[in-house]
Enzyme design. Sequence first.
Site, PDB file in Angstrom:
ATOM      1  N   ASN A  10     -58.771 -19.801  27.306  1.00 54.05           N
ATOM      2  CA  ASN A  10     -58.134 -21.067  27.690  1.00 54.05           C
ATOM      3  C   ASN A  10     -56.628 -20.863  27.569  1.00 54.05           C
ATOM      4  O   ASN A  10     -56.082 -20.896  26.463  1.00 54.05           O
ATOM      5  CB  ASN A  10     -58.622 -22.186  26.747  1.00 54.05           C
ATOM      6  N   LYS A  12     -54.290 -22.737  28.497  1.00 50.84           N
ATOM      7  CA  LYS A  12     -53.521 -23.989  28.323  1.00 50.84           C
ATOM      8  C   LYS A  12     -52.323 -23.995  29.272  1.00 50.84           C
ATOM      9  O   LYS A  12     -52.415 -23.483  30.385  1.00 50.84           O
ATOM     10  CB  LYS A  12     -53.112 -24.160  26.863  1.00 50.84           C
ATOM     11  N   HIS A  96     -61.747 -31.036  26.280  1.00 52.24           N
ATOM     12  CA  HIS A  96     -61.003 -30.327  25.230  1.00 52.24           C
ATOM     13  C   HIS A  96     -60.292 -31.356  24.357  1.00 52.24           C
ATOM     14  O   HIS A  96     -59.825 -32.385  24.848  1.00 52.24           O
ATOM     15  CB  HIS A  96     -59.986 -29.371  25.872  1.00 52.24           C
ATOM     16  N   GLU A  98     -57.449 -31.455  23.158  1.00 55.00           N
ATOM     17  CA  GLU A  98     -56.071 -31.780  23.562  1.00 55.00           C
ATOM     18  C   GLU A  98     -56.068 -32.797  24.696  1.00 55.00           C
ATOM     19  O   GLU A  98     -55.163 -33.622  24.796  1.00 55.00           O
ATOM     20  CB  GLU A  98     -55.327 -30.482  23.941  1.00 55.00           C
ATOM     21  N   GLU A 167     -65.493 -26.796  18.837  1.00 56.67           N
ATOM     22  CA  GLU A 167     -64.110 -26.515  18.466  1.00 56.67           C
ATOM     23  C   GLU A 167     -63.643 -27.523  17.419  1.00 56.67           C
ATOM     24  O   GLU A 167     -63.225 -28.649  17.778  1.00 56.67           O
ATOM     25  CB  GLU A 167     -63.196 -26.618  19.690  1.00 56.67           C
ATOM     26  N   GLY A 173     -55.445 -23.557  17.092  1.00 57.50           N
ATOM     27  CA  GLY A 173     -54.041 -23.161  17.033  1.00 57.50           C
ATOM     28  C   GLY A 173     -53.436 -23.168  15.641  1.00 57.50           C
ATOM     29  O   GLY A 173     -52.220 -23.088  15.492  1.00 57.50           O
ATOM     30  N   SER A 213     -58.924 -20.730  16.618  1.00 57.50           N
ATOM     31  CA  SER A 213     -58.325 -19.598  15.905  1.00 57.50           C
ATOM     32  C   SER A 213     -59.245 -18.387  15.827  1.00 57.50           C
ATOM     33  O   SER A 213     -59.230 -17.653  14.830  1.00 57.50           O
ATOM     34  CB  SER A 213     -57.847 -20.021  14.510  1.00 57.50           C
TER      35      SER A 213
HETATM   36  C1  PEP Z   1     -58.587 -23.816  22.214  1.00 57.23           C
HETATM   37  O1  PEP Z   1     -57.649 -24.585  22.333  1.00 57.23           O
HETATM   38  O2  PEP Z   1     -59.567 -23.917  22.977  1.00 57.23           O
HETATM   39  C2  PEP Z   1     -58.513 -22.803  21.160  1.00 57.23           C
HETATM   40  C3  PEP Z   1     -59.630 -22.347  20.683  1.00 57.23           C
HETATM   41  O3  PEP Z   1     -57.262 -22.446  20.759  1.00 57.23           O
HETATM   42  P1  PEP Z   1     -56.911 -21.321  19.643  1.00 57.23           P
HETATM   43  O4  PEP Z   1     -57.792 -20.144  19.900  1.00 57.23           O
HETATM   44  O5  PEP Z   1     -55.457 -21.020  19.885  1.00 57.23           O
HETATM   45  O6  PEP Z   1     -57.167 -21.942  18.320  1.00 57.23           O
END
Ligand code: PEP
Length: 253
Positions: A10, A12, A96, A98, A167, A173, A213
Amino acid sequence: MSRKPLIVGNWKMNNLLAETGALCKGIVDGLGHAGKAEAAVCPPFTALAAARAVIENSPLGLGAQDCHAAEKGAHTGDIAAAMLKDAGCRYVILGHSERRTDHNESDADVAAKVSTAWSAGLTAIVCVGETETERNTGETNDVVERQVSNSIPAGGADPDTLVVAYEPVWAIGTGRTPSVEDAAAVHRHIRAALRARFGDALADSVRILYGGSMKPDNASAFLADPDIDGGLIGGASLKAADFLAIVDAAGAD
Ligand code: PEP
């Protein structure tokens, strides 16, 4: 029941066209897992064509990060699922955290988008996960169960068109993750919710990814767990070597 691992990047709101081409080339050149795991990248809308040009005819799949719930029409600035299909996408990430936060997307909004994505022939990667407060108050299972029930439409789910991504919002992040055991327990809860709603065939074959992460140094531990069928990768998907290391970890015997 064996489920082919899936690793999805992803991106973003990152990468201009030149960076898109270079990153896709780096990933395509390094994909050496001989089909044991599937991999896909989800660039921003503006970079889909550039990504497609590099990854077409390679095993790397293409996806997008959102679509509108309507098939077409007066929705300035939005993108229809059929446009994503037309642009070469196989996947679309929906719900997601976000988007749920930045755009106030509700479970019903997500379900409407999933329906349109399915009508367009896309595979929906539906994201669920608890906030830190919800985790601390012991609500994780209730939250993900509610999101699974309300963000996935009643009809039309099948293992080829549905992927669920767990998630935890507090892990995205941040460099923090749940333990593998804690993540796997939530995956089992999600699978049980899918079983109750859609039956054994779907529950046994649908892939449930972990996201938050995931990096080269922790991916093997997550991906070795039989309840974790792959990863949705944010930050670590922006470097070809890191993304490839996670794909390799997913394809390891
Ligand atoms: C995400 O936003 O889908 C995600 C998993 O981000 P990160 O790996 O940076 O935590």
